[in-house]
Scaffold this active site. Structure first.
Site: not given
Length: 388
Positions: A57, A59, A225, A236, A283
């Site tokens: 991962h 870029h 990520h 909840r 990343d």
């Protein structure tokens, strides 16, 4: 390709440590690994040897970016960019990687797909730098609520029709796709992609626990990520984070710049999920290895200050992390070296179906990184040939 012997070295396999150890390489492949010294081998006393890093991962780096090159050129420009990126990554110990796009138009992603196909074909004839193992499409099928630093203009619902075009354009070299599982048609999309052999990661998502589990049952095997650009945990509505943490078949990407995730959370995640599921990623974006300033990510303005990347509204926008720094960061927060190495070698390889790479074992590709005791890189081998 010939033969070479590396001896009297601390070997991180990464399942265990062997010291002093010896590695014999023949025709680009690890032939033997054993404890002890070999008197005719290259003496690497005081050095550490680990498998080559695998970044699934990333870029961009050093002014280069796959999406940017696709937006501002042709598939030939993408190919040239990727080959230059491969050399830059290699200097940080990365021997294999997945160039990763961000959300963009259909036309831009087609250009990126063709460029990846061409770059992979070129490396088969003349391999320089880190090996490109395929394309990672991060988006465009993601949540607008959890878009992070992705361009909202191009976010859209999953499209099998588009995927077929990307698959054909890439020559079957799409390795993984990040998708938000709550989107209409996502389960059908995941099933179709898995039948092609594409690995699915869940990210940039506002999914409920139930929607996430449905995607995992359909074949998703990774979280993009983890914790970032995801619905937070609620007592909840446990949501996507609890769903992926409790699913033992799901690998967990973490950005170990110590900015996206604090050390306490990294240690908690490893302690709960087990080291075998953790995948270290960078990343990284176009600003990596460059000074602070203004850059671009998918057409969005990114401001880098003190090495931290943010959009104008303060949203984190990728990182300037490199894999060698990621390793040092993990060790600095108390992660044992062999465990840290595993998260950036064997685990990422398995997460996206790469075999015979990511470990120092007989029959595996001789992708190796030699470091000093401070974890500074001194030499790198790709398929048994010294590249640095």
């Amino acid at each position: 390709m010939g033969k070479s012997i590396l001896t009297n070295v601390r070997i991180i396999t990464p399942f265990e440590e062997i010291f002093p150890g010896t590695i014999e390489i023949e025709n680009g492949v690890i032939k033997r690994v054993y404890a002890g010294k070999n008197p005719i081998g290259e003496n690497l006393e005081g050095k550490i040897i680990v498998p080559g890093f695998i970044d699934i991962h990333t870029h961009g780096i050093a002014g280069l970016d796959i999406t940017y090159s696709s937006m501002n050129g042709s598939e030939d420009n993408v190919e040239e960019t990727l080959l230059k990126m491969s050399e830059k990554y290699l200097s940080h110990g990365v021997t294999r990687f997945l160039p990763t796009t961000v959300t963009a138009s259909h036309e831009v992603l087609l250009i990126a797909s063709r460029g990846v196909k061409n770059a992979i074909a070129y490396q088969k004839k003349s391999c320089i730098g880190a090996i490109i193992e395929g394309l990672h499409l991060e988006g465009p099928y993601i949540s607008k609520e959890k878009k992070g630093a992705q361009n909202p203009e191009f976010i859209r619902l999953p499209s099998i029709k588009e995927l077929k075009e990307y698959w054909e354009a890439s020559g079957g070299n799409i390795k993984t796709i990040t998708i938000a599982p709550e989107l209409e048609g996502s389960v059908e999309f995941i099933s179709y992609a898995r039948n092609l052999g594409i690995y699915i990661s869940l990210g940039h998502t506002n999914a409920t626990y139930e929607k996430t589990k449905a995607a995992i049952y359909a074949g998703a095997n990774r979280a993009t990520h983890l914790y970032n650009a995801m619905r937070p945990i609620n007592h909840r509505e446990p949501g996507v984070i609890i769903a992926v943490l409790e699913s033992p078949q799901v690998y967990l990407e973490i950005i170990t710049d110590l900015i996206h995730i604090l050390p306490q959370i990294i240690n908690f995640t490893i302690g709960h999920a087990g080291i075998e599921r953790i995948v270290t990623i960078t990343d990284s974006i176009i600003a990596t290895d460059l000074p602070d300033g203004e850059y671009s990510l998918g057409g969005l303005k990114v401001i880098v200050k003190d090495g931290i990347c943010r959009l104008e509204d303060g949203t984190l926008a990728g990182s300037t992390l490199t894999m060698d720094n990621a390793l040092r960061n993990l060790v600095s927060i108390g992660i044992p070296l062999k465990d840290a190495v595993r998260t950036m070698t064997y685990n990422p390889a398995r997460a996206v179906g790469l075999y015979k790479v990511g470990a120092i074992l007989p029959s595996y590709s001789a992708d190796l990184v030699i470091m000093d005791e401070e974890l500074n890189i001194e030499a790198i081998y790709v398929r048994g040939e010294q590249a640095i």
